[in-house]
Design a protein around this motif. Structure first.
Motif, PDB file in Angstrom:
ATOM      1  N   GLY A  87       0.809  -1.222   0.000  1.00 18.30           N
ATOM      2  CA  GLY A  87       0.000   0.000   0.000  1.00 18.30           C
ATOM      3  C   GLY A  87       0.843   1.275   0.000  1.00 18.30           C
ATOM      4  N   LEU A  88       2.084   1.147  -0.441  1.00 16.79           N
ATOM      5  CA  LEU A  88       2.950   2.343  -0.459  1.00 16.79           C
ATOM      6  C   LEU A  88       2.677   3.175  -1.704  1.00 16.79           C
ATOM      7  CD1 LEU A  88       6.369   0.660   0.468  1.00 16.79           C
ATOM      8  CD2 LEU A  88       4.772   1.799   2.018  1.00 16.79           C
ATOM      9  N   GLU A  89       2.839   4.474  -1.554  1.00 14.81           N
ATOM     10  CA  GLU A  89       2.817   5.370  -2.711  1.00 14.81           C
ATOM     11  C   GLU A  89       4.173   5.184  -3.411  1.00 14.81           C
ATOM     12  OE1 GLU A  89       0.568   7.870  -4.775  1.00 14.81           O
ATOM     13  OE2 GLU A  89      -0.070   7.598  -2.698  1.00 14.81           O
ATOM     14  N   ILE A  90       4.151   5.054  -4.743  1.00 12.24           N
ATOM     15  CA  ILE A  90       5.424   4.808  -5.433  1.00 12.24           C
ATOM     16  C   ILE A  90       5.768   5.984  -6.343  1.00 12.24           C
ATOM     17  CG2 ILE A  90       6.686   3.257  -7.004  1.00 12.24           C
ATOM     18  CD1 ILE A  90       4.622   1.075  -6.243  1.00 12.24           C
ATOM     19  N   ILE A  91       6.990   6.475  -6.220  1.00 10.89           N
ATOM     20  CA  ILE A  91       7.493   7.441  -7.212  1.00 10.89           C
ATOM     21  C   ILE A  91       8.580   6.708  -7.979  1.00 10.89           C
ATOM     22  CG2 ILE A  91       8.686   9.635  -7.588  1.00 10.89           C
ATOM     23  CD1 ILE A  91       7.605  10.610  -4.992  1.00 10.89           C
ATOM     24  N   ASP A  92       8.329   6.497  -9.262  1.00  8.47           N
ATOM     25  CA  ASP A  92       9.327   5.782 -10.050  1.00  8.47           C
ATOM     26  C   ASP A  92      10.232   6.794 -10.746  1.00  8.47           C
ATOM     27  OD1 ASP A  92      10.844   4.145 -11.559  1.00  8.47           O
ATOM     28  OD2 ASP A  92       9.203   3.116 -12.584  1.00  8.47           O
ATOM     29  N   ALA A  93      11.413   6.980 -10.164  1.00  7.36           N
ATOM     30  CA  ALA A  93      12.362   7.949 -10.751  1.00  7.36           C
ATOM     31  C   ALA A  93      13.411   7.246 -11.610  1.00  7.36           C
ATOM     32  CB  ALA A  93      13.026   8.749  -9.629  1.00  7.36           C
TER      33      ALA A  93
END
Ligand code: F3S
Length: 277
Positions: A87-93
């Protein structure tokens, strides 16, 4: 003392993008905000981000809520699935150039090629590309590794984005007698090539060369290697505090270059300190 900074040095597109995405998350996305591994291989920048509330964790086991930032090197696709499950928010950098290498690797496997990844076996980017290929790949660091390989019917090649083109050429030449067909995706990124050419040119002209960047940064170490090949007076430093006065005896012209994860303020400070010597 003449001091010149290489035409192409410091932050690349992928690193700037990752740092921007990380900073934009602060105050907007759920906390804690964590990067999976140091966001870039530069301890000074990692410390600076810590001050803004962005911390580095080694694995997803260390985070149960909040936001996870995937750094420019990319990750095993399973990591994203796992983060979603938690349930984590993901920022794909992940840098778009690294994404390209990942997709090329997968494509070559789908087309039935024996995949060869040219790069450093233990580098996170290579580990990620290997995972994208479902683990069906051989990683070769240099031409010596090719000697141990058996013959293949068809070989597909992708390259770690920060590899020197010379290494890729040597590996290809060594593979030719071992196969009937080779398909190459040259996934070395533009920023790397430009930095390496500019560094080599400057190192040839300068009396002494300083390469600024994290000791754990693969692309900075490679710049050091390239400069040292043409200028034995090459020193890899992280910050100006490592500069030693005795290096500069008889030196009139100092060249400076920096890895793709080195911020301008560190480069400027090195130049300032050298000018004062
Ligand atoms: Fe991307 Fe190339 Fe930088 S792969 S992270 S732009 S060195």
């Amino acid at each position: 003392m003449k001091v010149k900074v290489a035409k192409e040095a410091g932050y690349c597109y992928g690193v700037e993008r990752a740092l921007k995405l990380a900073q934009e998350a602060v105050g907007k996305l759920p906390e804690p905000i964590c990067t999976l591994g140091p966001i870039i291989h530069n301890p000074q920048v990692v410390d600076w981000l810590k001050g803004k509330g962005i911390v580095s964790v080694d694995s997803l086991n260390q985070i149960d809520k909040g936001t996870i930032i995937i750094r420019s090197h990319g990750v095993d696709p399973k990591v994203k699935i796992e983060a979603k499950k938690k349930g984590l928010e993901i920022i794909d950098a992940t840098c778009p150039f690294v994404k390209k290498a990942q997709h090329c690797a997968r494509k070559l496997i789908e087309e039935g090629y024996n995949l060869v990844i040219v790069g450093e076996r233990n580098h996170p980017e290579v580990i990620g590309i290997f995972a994208y290929a479902g683990g069906k790949a051989v990683v070769v660091e240099n031409v010596k590794d090719i000697k141990q390989l058996s013959n293949f019917k068809k070989v597909g090649i992708v390259v770690q984005t920060t590899q020197p083109i010379e290494n890729l050429k040597k590996v290809i030449n060594a593979l030719i007698p071992k196969t009937e067909e080779i398909k190459i995706f040259n996934t070395i990124c533009d920023a790397t090539v430009k930095r390496q050419i500019a560094a080599r040119n400057l190192a040839q002209d300068a009396d002494l060369m300083l390469v600024v960047g994290g000791k754990n940064s693969a692309n900075t170490s490679r710049l050091t290697q390239i400069c040292a090949e043409v200028n034995p007076k090459t020193y890899h430093i992280e910050t100006a505090s490592e500069i030693k006065k005795e290096w500069f005896k008889g030196v009139n012209f100092v060249g400076i270059t920096a890895g793709a994860s080195t911020p301008n303020w560190i480069i400027d400070n090195v130049a300032k300190v050298v000018k004062k010597l």
